[in-house]
Motif scaffolding. Structure first.
Motif, PDB file in Angstrom:
ATOM      1  N   ALA A 171       6.644   2.478 -23.969  1.00  0.00           N
ATOM      2  CA  ALA A 171       5.546   1.725 -23.346  1.00  0.00           C
ATOM      3  C   ALA A 171       4.263   2.543 -23.472  1.00  0.00           C
ATOM      4  O   ALA A 171       3.683   2.968 -22.468  1.00  0.00           O
ATOM      5  CB  ALA A 171       5.864   1.415 -21.885  1.00  0.00           C
ATOM      6  N   PRO A 172       3.822   2.788 -24.713  1.00  0.00           N
ATOM      7  CA  PRO A 172       2.693   3.710 -24.922  1.00  0.00           C
ATOM      8  C   PRO A 172       1.389   3.227 -24.281  1.00  0.00           C
ATOM      9  O   PRO A 172       0.499   4.029 -24.022  1.00  0.00           O
ATOM     10  CB  PRO A 172       2.569   3.778 -26.451  1.00  0.00           C
ATOM     11  N   GLN A 173       1.281   1.913 -24.012  1.00  0.00           N
ATOM     12  CA  GLN A 173       0.040   1.382 -23.436  1.00  0.00           C
ATOM     13  C   GLN A 173      -0.082   1.690 -21.941  1.00  0.00           C
ATOM     14  O   GLN A 173      -1.160   1.633 -21.377  1.00  0.00           O
ATOM     15  CB  GLN A 173      -0.038  -0.140 -23.656  1.00  0.00           C
ATOM     16  N   ALA A 174       1.034   2.026 -21.300  1.00  0.00           N
ATOM     17  CA  ALA A 174       1.020   2.215 -19.840  1.00  0.00           C
ATOM     18  C   ALA A 174       0.360   3.535 -19.466  1.00  0.00           C
ATOM     19  O   ALA A 174       0.605   4.559 -20.101  1.00  0.00           O
ATOM     20  CB  ALA A 174       2.446   2.165 -19.302  1.00  0.00           C
ATOM     21  N   GLN A 175      -0.477   3.484 -18.428  1.00  0.00           N
ATOM     22  CA  GLN A 175      -1.100   4.704 -17.898  1.00  0.00           C
ATOM     23  C   GLN A 175      -0.031   5.504 -17.148  1.00  0.00           C
ATOM     24  O   GLN A 175       0.637   4.964 -16.264  1.00  0.00           O
ATOM     25  CB  GLN A 175      -2.240   4.320 -16.958  1.00  0.00           C
ATOM     26  N   LYS A 176       0.108   6.759 -17.512  1.00  0.00           N
ATOM     27  CA  LYS A 176       1.057   7.608 -16.790  1.00  0.00           C
ATOM     28  C   LYS A 176       0.384   8.135 -15.517  1.00  0.00           C
ATOM     29  O   LYS A 176      -0.784   8.529 -15.551  1.00  0.00           O
ATOM     30  CB  LYS A 176       1.512   8.763 -17.677  1.00  0.00           C
ATOM     31  N   VAL A 177       1.110   8.071 -14.441  1.00  0.00           N
ATOM     32  CA  VAL A 177       0.550   8.461 -13.146  1.00  0.00           C
ATOM     33  C   VAL A 177       1.452   9.521 -12.516  1.00  0.00           C
ATOM     34  O   VAL A 177       2.658   9.316 -12.421  1.00  0.00           O
ATOM     35  CB  VAL A 177       0.485   7.227 -12.209  1.00  0.00           C
ATOM     36  N   PHE A 178       0.858  10.658 -12.133  1.00  0.00           N
ATOM     37  CA  PHE A 178       1.653  11.695 -11.484  1.00  0.00           C
ATOM     38  C   PHE A 178       1.399  11.655  -9.992  1.00  0.00           C
ATOM     39  O   PHE A 178       0.270  11.827  -9.545  1.00  0.00           O
ATOM     40  CB  PHE A 178       1.295  13.074 -12.037  1.00  0.00           C
ATOM     41  N   ASP A 179       2.448  11.425  -9.229  1.00  0.00           N
ATOM     42  CA  ASP A 179       2.203  11.253  -7.803  1.00  0.00           C
ATOM     43  C   ASP A 179       2.112  12.577  -7.066  1.00  0.00           C
ATOM     44  O   ASP A 179       2.512  13.630  -7.540  1.00  0.00           O
ATOM     45  CB  ASP A 179       3.202  10.290  -7.171  1.00  0.00           C
ATOM     46  N   ARG A 180       1.542  12.466  -5.891  1.00  0.00           N
ATOM     47  CA  ARG A 180       1.206  13.606  -5.055  1.00  0.00           C
ATOM     48  C   ARG A 180       2.396  14.536  -4.799  1.00  0.00           C
ATOM     49  O   ARG A 180       2.275  15.745  -4.845  1.00  0.00           O
ATOM     50  CB  ARG A 180       0.712  13.032  -3.735  1.00  0.00           C
ATOM     51  N   PHE A 181       3.572  13.942  -4.550  1.00  0.00           N
ATOM     52  CA  PHE A 181       4.713  14.774  -4.170  1.00  0.00           C
ATOM     53  C   PHE A 181       5.184  15.659  -5.289  1.00  0.00           C
ATOM     54  O   PHE A 181       5.563  16.796  -5.081  1.00  0.00           O
ATOM     55  CB  PHE A 181       5.848  13.893  -3.670  1.00  0.00           C
ATOM     56  N   HIS A 182       5.115  15.115  -6.494  1.00  0.00           N
ATOM     57  CA  HIS A 182       5.583  15.925  -7.619  1.00  0.00           C
ATOM     58  C   HIS A 182       4.585  17.025  -7.951  1.00  0.00           C
ATOM     59  O   HIS A 182       4.984  18.118  -8.341  1.00  0.00           O
ATOM     60  CB  HIS A 182       5.867  15.025  -8.815  1.00  0.00           C
ATOM     61  N   VAL A 183       3.289  16.756  -7.782  1.00  0.00           N
ATOM     62  CA  VAL A 183       2.284  17.800  -8.012  1.00  0.00           C
ATOM     63  C   VAL A 183       2.433  18.875  -6.926  1.00  0.00           C
ATOM     64  O   VAL A 183       2.450  20.075  -7.206  1.00  0.00           O
ATOM     65  CB  VAL A 183       0.860  17.205  -7.996  1.00  0.00           C
ATOM     66  N   GLN A 184       2.578  18.410  -5.690  1.00  0.00           N
ATOM     67  CA  GLN A 184       2.715  19.346  -4.577  1.00  0.00           C
ATOM     68  C   GLN A 184       3.977  20.201  -4.722  1.00  0.00           C
ATOM     69  O   GLN A 184       3.983  21.373  -4.381  1.00  0.00           O
ATOM     70  CB  GLN A 184       2.761  18.554  -3.264  1.00  0.00           C
ATOM     71  N   LYS A 185       5.008  19.604  -5.269  1.00  0.00           N
ATOM     72  CA  LYS A 185       6.256  20.342  -5.476  1.00  0.00           C
ATOM     73  C   LYS A 185       6.025  21.528  -6.412  1.00  0.00           C
ATOM     74  O   LYS A 185       6.548  22.628  -6.197  1.00  0.00           O
ATOM     75  CB  LYS A 185       7.303  19.388  -6.070  1.00  0.00           C
ATOM     76  N   LEU A 186       5.222  21.316  -7.447  1.00  0.00           N
ATOM     77  CA  LEU A 186       4.918  22.406  -8.384  1.00  0.00           C
ATOM     78  C   LEU A 186       4.176  23.535  -7.670  1.00  0.00           C
ATOM     79  O   LEU A 186       4.418  24.716  -7.929  1.00  0.00           O
ATOM     80  CB  LEU A 186       4.092  21.893  -9.562  1.00  0.00           C
ATOM     81  N   ALA A 187       3.235  23.164  -6.782  1.00  0.00           N
ATOM     82  CA  ALA A 187       2.495  24.187  -6.033  1.00  0.00           C
ATOM     83  C   ALA A 187       3.441  24.962  -5.114  1.00  0.00           C
ATOM     84  O   ALA A 187       3.342  26.185  -5.002  1.00  0.00           O
ATOM     85  CB  ALA A 187       1.382  23.538  -5.217  1.00  0.00           C
TER      86      ALA A 187
END
Ligand code: ZN
Length: 403
Positions: free
Chosen positions: A219-235
């Motif tokens: 689905a190359p046309q779809a905008q990929k969205v990274f949600d808050r929890f996964h970003v926060q998990k990296l931190a």
């Protein structure tokens, strides 16, 4: 009177007797013509099987059972099979009413209450739910998908995984697959087909490469969205790496030992800290400046991700990335690079309004089900339970009617 108490259509009551395990009601199907248990086609009789019991609902403290000796039929397609009975699914030892009631309770109550009330164990609940969901899963759930979310969940003490796809707009689970990663998500796209895959506009996911690869391929046309929890998990992970490094440098000293025990004080939100954890945190602030800097970075990122205006979030994240890249803390330097690279995917989370509480509510509910699923023997039972509780399957249980 017994027929009305049993409350199941299509059967004739022939008698009843009290046994130690409850009331056994002797029944037979109203229709004389025997049907194949598998396909329901009328078939010639073959012989009669031994009499069997089906567990029915309870009346007060008395359990009702249905007893019947089913005929075996000779089906043209399926060979010799036990006949279909109107009160139960093929191969089930429970009546349909009992199964519906159990599933309705499992949708709404915790594990222990459901098991106590119905008098069965959790594994059996899993089996019943699996059968019901297989029969009633809405085939239209994959239609009109635009904004979806993909996530992996571990169960069985992190040895096994399922991948869950949610429809963010209708706020329900639409697909669950065994395993995690690119291959599992490919299966979802296979089922979805080319046309429906190309209608997707946004896909929320974690920052790992696996789901990203599958979405870019299908689905190359779809905008990929990274949600808050996964970003926060990296931190959180970066912070924990810094803590372990600092504890390692200090070795067996008292300070080093204190750092080893400060994990939760550092990872929790500051407003949730116990008094002891608060003391630990202020001790870190006094004695270890590198670790305290890492903690400040984690907290600052959380603030940046909580903005609802994309512009303010962007300013905050830009500032944060600069600070982190100069922090001399390797894990955070690395994270600042990741953040710069995927900034548009993180900001998309805020600008699409997906940062609202409803999506988070659904995710929390799925996590709760996964935790209570430890007793399940298979990913299939867990899959069915997720569909039952988060897939919007409507159930009408045999509840009391007040005139
Ligand atoms: Zn058949």
């Amino acid at each position: 009177m017994l027929r009305r108490l049993v409350g199941v259509k299509g059967l004739v009551v022939r008698g009843a007797r009290f046994e130690s395990h409850g009331v056994e009601v002797e029944v037979r199907p109203r229709q004389r013509r025997a049907r194949c248990g598998e396909c329901g086609r009328p078939c010639p009789g073959y012989d009669t099987a031994a009499s069997r019991l089906w567990r029915h609902l309870s009346l007060g403290r008395t359990v009702f059972w249905l007893r019947y000796a089913p005929r075996r039929v000779q089906c043209r397609e399926h060979g010799v099979r036990v006949e279909r009975v109107p009160w139960a699914a093929h191969d089930s030892h429970f009546t349909r009413e009992f199964e519906k009631m159990t599933a309705w309770l499992a949708q709404r109550m915790d594990k222990t209450a459901t098991c106590r009330l119905m008098g069965i164990n959790w594994r059996t609940v899993g089996t019943l739910v699996q059968r019901l969901v297989t029969a009633r899963l809405d085939p239209a759930r994959l239609e009109e998908l635009y904004v979806i979310g993909v996530d992996e969940l571990s169960f069985r003490r992190h040895h096994e995984y399922v991948t869950v796809v949610v429809d963010h707009l209708k706020k329900r689970v639409v697909w669950v697959g065994e395993g995690k990663g690119e291959k599992t998500l490919q299966q979802f796209f296979d089922e979805l087909g080319k046309e429906r895959s190309q209608a997707l506009t946004h896909v929320t996911m974690d920052l790992g490469a696996a789901y990203r690869a599958a979405v870019e391929a299908r689905a190359p046309q779809a905008q990929k969205v990274f949600d808050r929890f996964h970003v926060q998990k990296l931190a959180n992970e970066a912070l924990d790496t810094v803590r372990r490094q600092e504890a390692g440098l200090l070795g067996g000293t008292a300070e080093g030992q204190a750092l080893k025990r400060s994990r939760w004080a550092l990872l929790k939100n500051p407003w949730n800290l116990t008094q002891r954890q608060g003391q630990k945190l202020s001790e870190v602030a006094r004695t270890n400046r590198r670790l305290y800097r890492a903690w400040l970075l984690k907290e600052s990122l959380a603030k940046g991700l909580s903005y609802h205006q994309p512009l303010r979030a962007e300013q905050h994240l830009d500032g944060w990335a600069q600070w982190a890249s100069r922090s001399k803390l390797k894990p955070f330097v690395k994270l600042s690079k990741t953040l710069r690279r995927f900034k548009h995917c993180i900001l998309a989370y805020i600008s699409t309004g997906l940062s609202n509480g409803l999506v988070e509510g659904l995710n929390n509910k799925i996590r709760l089900i996964t935790r209570s699923a430890f007793g399940f023997h298979s990913a299939k039972a867990l899959t069915a339970m997720i569909h039952l509780c988060c897939g919007g399957i409507p159930l009408t249980p045999p509840l009391p009617v007040l005139a």
